[in-house]
Scaffold this active site. Structure first.
Site, PDB file in Angstrom:
ATOM      1  N   GLU A 114      -8.384  12.347   0.321  1.00  0.00           N
ATOM      2  CA  GLU A 114      -8.517  12.971  -1.066  1.00  0.00           C
ATOM      3  C   GLU A 114     -10.021  12.933  -1.732  1.00  0.00           C
ATOM      4  O   GLU A 114     -10.269  13.049  -2.733  1.00  0.00           O
ATOM      5  CB  GLU A 114      -7.741  11.932  -1.906  1.00  0.00           C
ATOM      6  CG  GLU A 114      -8.382  10.781  -2.843  1.00  0.00           C
ATOM      7  CD  GLU A 114      -8.898   9.563  -1.761  1.00  0.00           C
ATOM      8  OE1 GLU A 114      -9.220   8.449  -2.454  1.00  0.00           O
ATOM      9  OE2 GLU A 114      -8.854   9.533  -0.524  1.00  0.00           O
TER      10      GLU A 114
ATOM     11  N   ASP B  21       0.821  -1.268  -0.027  1.00  0.00           N
ATOM     12  CA  ASP B  21       0.088   0.129  -0.049  1.00  0.00           C
ATOM     13  C   ASP B  21       1.058   1.255   0.135  1.00  0.00           C
ATOM     14  O   ASP B  21       2.040   1.159   0.534  1.00  0.00           O
ATOM     15  CB  ASP B  21      -0.774   0.015   1.224  1.00  0.00           C
ATOM     16  CG  ASP B  21      -1.883   1.099   1.276  1.00  0.00           C
ATOM     17  OD1 ASP B  21      -1.285   2.242   2.059  1.00  0.00           O
ATOM     18  OD2 ASP B  21      -2.875   1.024   0.902  1.00  0.00           O
TER      19      ASP B  21
ATOM     20  N   SER C 291     -16.078   3.493  -2.461  1.00  0.00           N
ATOM     21  CA  SER C 291     -17.837   3.870  -2.607  1.00  0.00           C
ATOM     22  C   SER C 291     -17.880   4.304  -4.240  1.00  0.00           C
ATOM     23  O   SER C 291     -19.108   4.027  -4.588  1.00  0.00           O
ATOM     24  CB  SER C 291     -18.057   4.988  -1.682  1.00  0.00           C
ATOM     25  OG  SER C 291     -17.944   4.516  -0.488  1.00  0.00           O
TER      26      SER C 291
END
Length: 394
Positions: free
Chosen positions: A308, A37, A289
């Site tokens: 963000e 990540d 989402s």
């Protein structure tokens, strides 16, 4: 501090190296590399010590990845500092965007000196990766992906392998509270319910909740509202459920809207977006989402809160034309109260049945599903990634 956990990750390097070394020692297979990540780039040191390449799995969109590379490049080459744009009306020309980026949608954490420099260090680590997998697909972000491919600065190979979503076994994941919500949705007409949900760290206090309640009542649309308590100010924590929702809502609201809406705490977002009764989604614009809403062909009304998400809202509204705006530059720390009228306007717009945005979202939904099929775009890039990983072994 948004970056306090990075020190914790850094302290795990010796443990990770030991665990990986033991794993490879007992296996006939060789270690192909690390997948990290972006906030775990301190593990780059471990990959280098073990003599293997590392790859990044980037969980936001390609436009935002391009923005990060742009920010780091102008800092290193021109000593430019994003913090100068705090409270600015300026606009930036970013290669991964077709439109100028208003400074008001820049991530708040990048407008603070020490956090900005922490981001710069992270982005430099991204540039050294053997490749970057991005949770997006070519048909959604063609401009951004092409700009990354054509960039003359040192950018690793980019693999758009998305949408990567957890969609399976939803009927087993929702729990008793979720089952009650799904049963309520079963009784609603198709595409009639607007769903309001703001992510794992999204919540509102009484003043803002009352404006939302007023907007829902005025809109006269059916609604499902996940209302949660916001984390303490300055804390990076998940939202929690209110003990008594009636204490937060306007007096008489529940009685007046009993036939048209439901207010809950936690809600199983994916299972709800999948339900045919859902016609619109008021969202914080977290990238997952966004991908979920596209997958299930549910248009978004943007209400970003942190990280963000303001950038994502700009991307969806201005760049892609796949969302309507409630407030694109809302930030949870700003203490601004959005008015019921503004919220109602966004709800009515996102719930329009024959809107151009609804049509565009349906088309992009079809493309998102097709991208994962054999020989289609994301499948192609996944195959390319596997080939490159194998080639990098030799």
């Amino acid at each position: 501090d948004d970056f306090k956990d990075l020190g914790f990750i850094d302290k795990q390097k010796a443990h990770v190296k030991e665990a990986v070394s033991k794993l490879t020692a007992r296996s006939d297979s060789s270690l192909a590399g690390f997948v990290l990540d972006m906030f775990c780039t301190s593990m780059i040191d471990v990959a280098k010590e073990l003599g293997v390449p590392y790859y990044i799995f980037f969980t936001s969109g390609a436009a935002f990845l391009g923005f990060l590379f742009y920010v780091q490049l102008i800092h290193d080459e021109q000593d430019a500092d994003l913090t100068q744009f705090k409270d600015s009306d300026a606009e930036l020309s970013v290669p991964s965007l077709a439109n100028s980026l208003p400074a008001r949608v820049l991530p708040a954490s990048m407008l603070v000196k020490d956090r900005f420099y922490a981001f710069i260090r992270i982005i430099r680590g991204l540039r050294e990766a053997k490749g970057i997998m991005v949770n997006t697909f070519m048909e959604l972000e063609s401009h951004a992906l092409n700009s990354l491919k054509d960039d003359q600065s040192k950018i690793p190979p980019i693999y758009p392998v998305g949408p990567i979503l957890k969609l399976s076994n939803q009927e087993n994941d929702v729990g008793p509270e979720g089952s009650e919500i799904i049963e309520w949705l079963d009784d609603q007409p198709p595409s009639s319910v607007v769903f309001l949900c703001f992510g794992s760290m999204g919540g509102f206090d009484m003043d803002q909740a009352k404006e939302i309640a007023c907007a829902l009542e005025q809109s006269r649309h059916r609604f499902l509202w996940s209302l949660r308590r916001p984390p303490p100010k300055g804390k990076i924590e998940t939202s929690t459920d209110y003990e008594n929702l009636q204490e937060i809502l306007p007096v008489g609201f529940s009685e007046r809207t009993a036939g048209m809406g439901k207010v809950v705490g936690w809600a199983p977002q994916v299972a709800i977006l999948e339900h045919p009764a859902i016609g619109g989604f008021v969202s914080h614009c977290g990238w997952n989402s966004i991908l979920e809403s596209i997958w299930f062909s549910v248009p978004i009304a943007t209400w970003p809160l942190y990280a963000e998400q303001q950038f994502n809202a700009f991307t969806m509204v201005t760049e892609l034309g796949l969302a309507v705006e409630i407030k694109m530059d809302y930030k949870k720390e700003s203490e601004i109260i959005l008015s019921a009228d503004d919220i109602e306007r966004g709800i009515k717009c996102v719930m329009e049945h024959h809107s151009e945005i609804r049509k565009r979202v349906k088309e992009m939904s079809d493309k998102s599903r097709k991208a994962l099929m054999d020989d289609e775009s994301s499948s192609f890039w996944l195959d390319r990634l596997i080939e490159d990983v194998i080639n990098n072994l030799s």
